[in-house]
Design an enzyme around this catalytic site. Sequence first.
Site, short mmCIF file in Angstrom:
data_model
loop_
_atom_site.label_atom_id
_atom_site.label_comp_id
_atom_site.label_asym_id
_atom_site.label_seq_id
_atom_site.Cartn_x
_atom_site.Cartn_y
_atom_site.Cartn_z
CE LYS A 73 -28.73 76.34 1.07
NZ LYS A 73 -28.29 77.75 1.06
CG ASP A 107 -25.04 76.84 2.15
OD1 ASP A 107 -25.53 77.96 2.26
OD2 ASP A 107 -24.96 76.05 3.11
P1 NDP Z 1 -18.03 77.81 4.15
O1 NDP Z 1 -18.05 76.34 4.06
O2 NDP Z 1 -17.21 78.59 3.20
O3 NDP Z 1 -17.58 78.24 5.63
C1 NDP Z 1 -18.29 77.82 6.74
C2 NDP Z 1 -17.54 78.29 8.00
O4 NDP Z 1 -18.36 78.01 9.13
C3 NDP Z 1 -16.24 77.56 8.22
O5 NDP Z 1 -15.32 78.39 8.88
C4 NDP Z 1 -16.67 76.40 9.10
O6 NDP Z 1 -15.64 75.85 9.90
C5 NDP Z 1 -17.70 77.08 9.98
N1 NDP Z 1 -18.66 76.08 10.47
C6 NDP Z 1 -19.39 75.22 9.72
N2 NDP Z 1 -20.11 74.43 10.51
C7 NDP Z 1 -19.86 74.81 11.77
C8 NDP Z 1 -20.30 74.38 13.04
N3 NDP Z 1 -21.18 73.37 13.15
N4 NDP Z 1 -19.83 75.02 14.13
C9 NDP Z 1 -18.94 76.05 14.01
N5 NDP Z 1 -18.47 76.49 12.82
C10 NDP Z 1 -18.92 75.89 11.74
O7 NDP Z 1 -19.56 78.27 4.09
P2 NDP Z 1 -20.17 79.71 3.77
O8 NDP Z 1 -19.26 80.76 4.29
O9 NDP Z 1 -20.56 79.72 2.35
O10 NDP Z 1 -21.54 79.68 4.60
C11 NDP Z 1 -21.60 80.12 5.96
C12 NDP Z 1 -23.04 80.41 6.33
O11 NDP Z 1 -23.56 81.43 5.46
C13 NDP Z 1 -24.02 79.24 6.20
O12 NDP Z 1 -25.03 79.37 7.18
C14 NDP Z 1 -24.63 79.46 4.83
O13 NDP Z 1 -25.89 78.83 4.70
C15 NDP Z 1 -24.75 80.96 4.83
N6 NDP Z 1 -24.87 81.59 3.51
C16 NDP Z 1 -23.91 81.40 2.56
C17 NDP Z 1 -24.02 82.03 1.35
C18 NDP Z 1 -22.94 81.97 0.31
O14 NDP Z 1 -23.04 82.72 -0.67
N7 NDP Z 1 -21.91 81.15 0.46
C19 NDP Z 1 -25.21 82.84 0.99
C20 NDP Z 1 -26.12 83.04 2.11
C21 NDP Z 1 -25.95 82.40 3.29
P3 NDP Z 1 -15.00 74.42 9.50
O15 NDP Z 1 -14.14 74.70 8.31
O16 NDP Z 1 -14.25 74.00 10.70
O17 NDP Z 1 -16.16 73.51 9.19
#
Ligand code: NDP
Length: 450
Positions: free
Chosen positions: A126, A166
């Site tokens: 990571k 991510d």
């Molecule tokens: P994105 O950046 O596309 O989206 C993240 C979302 O989560 C946004 O809506 C963001 O809101 C919100 N968010 C982030 N930080 C916080 C916080 N501290 N409190 C509340 N909301 C928050 O990321 P992903 O969708 O890619 O990833 C989301 C999760 O899934 C993570 O845990 C990641 O590790 C996991 N994941 C992702 C994968 C992938 O393929 N992308 C694969 C496997 C797991 P805002 O815009 O306001 O920050």
Amino acid sequence: MDKYIESVYNRVVEKDPHQKIFHQALIEVLESLEPAIKKYPQYKEYAILERITEPERVIKFRVPWVDKDGKIQVNRGFRIQFNSALGPYKGGLRFHPTVTEDILKFLGFEQIFKNSLTTLPMGGGKGGSDFDPKGKTDAEVESFCESLMFELYRHIGQFTDVPAGDIGVGGREIGYLYGAYRKISNYHGTGVLTGKGAGWGGSLIRPEATGYGCVYFVNEMLKTRNEDIKGKVVVVSGSGNVAQYAVEKCIDLGAKVIAMSDSTGWIHDPAGIDREKLAWILELKNERRGRIREYADQFKVDYTVTAKGTPWSLKCDIALPCATQNEVDAKEAKMLVDNGVMAVGEGANMPTVPEGIEIFLENNILFAPGKAANAGGVSVSGLEMAQNSQRYFWTREEVDAKLHQIMQAIHANAYKTSELFGKKGNYMVGANIAGFLKVADAMIAQGHRV
Ligand code: NDP
């Protein structure tokens, strides 16, 4: 906890006492491995736990870049190459102000077991930076990505380490990173990054894979109780990559999604988010990079700021936390249970605090831990690597069918393993042990230096 396992845990804590999130991930895995460590003494003999809890390599570097006013800014970059027993390190890059070595060690550690579960040959890693892409211009993001790659390029490669996206790293960022990699290396190594655009080496279905996979997994869990996602009410947190496509698959399968969020607040749409509204959200988040609050104005529904509560207070059948770590606390888990939740699928990594998981398990809620439920993303990344190696592409239908098959296989493996170790239906125990056994056996076979 078993004395030997406790001693391994204490050793890690003594070495890095400030890495609290990593410790949280560690204890969750170590505790559930107890029956496997007792059953197979060779893991202790070969010091597998001592080795698997220590990253093979931690790379930490400076990333200077130029902002829109011509000023030089400095961020920190990281790559944690945690375990390569099963294949090249594989795992996303996260760009978020909260990124530290602690956060990335937790994510890298989880990735080892997740990648093992996918059935594909990938090790765990990571990386990322404390850079915040929010509010930055495209030119600033490009400048940052280029500078990050100036250092990162020497550590990655299709047979070494293959980063992906991510939080904060989507198609735009992967594009800039890949462009920089090609310029620096003079090498069109398409297999060096995944999550690329479909026209230049990416796999169809990769953007959708994590969200789709999570819903496929939840549906498999529901089947064990003769239930189906069709007609169920779903609450999703986040509105980024994972959340968007989890919602799409819920709609495809006939469920009704009534909430989504971002870090500042959440919307409640009792009529359900339909395809048209979802398309509007995708445009809002991926093109205009706006806030979810705008949905409330557009579709005349309620909006609540995070400080005043979370969507977990809503009555629903299925909860899909798809935002970030520790976003469901014990109180919220209790609220979900009291409101009749039937299944929880972690689209995000470690979104539920340990006490929250306890509450779900005590109440016999179907609970899918992130390393199983969100493994669809890295699985299709693995399929992207396979297609790059072949210089060939599969159709959407082909990739989706393979993703579906992999999620079913992960479910079956976690379920069967939970049963084998006396915890039938406990997917946390099943996923942790199943993921661990394959890596541990590979480490023993490859000798004591790995
Ligand atoms: P994105 O950046 O596309 O989206 C993240 C979302 O989560 C946004 O809506 C963001 O809101 C919100 N968010 C982030 N930080 C916080 C916080 N501290 N409190 C509340 N909301 C928050 O990321 P992903 O969708 O890619 O990833 C989301 C999760 O899934 C993570 O845990 C990641 O590790 C996991 N994941 C992702 C994968 C992938 O393929 N992308 C694969 C496997 C797991 P805002 O815009 O306001 O920050």
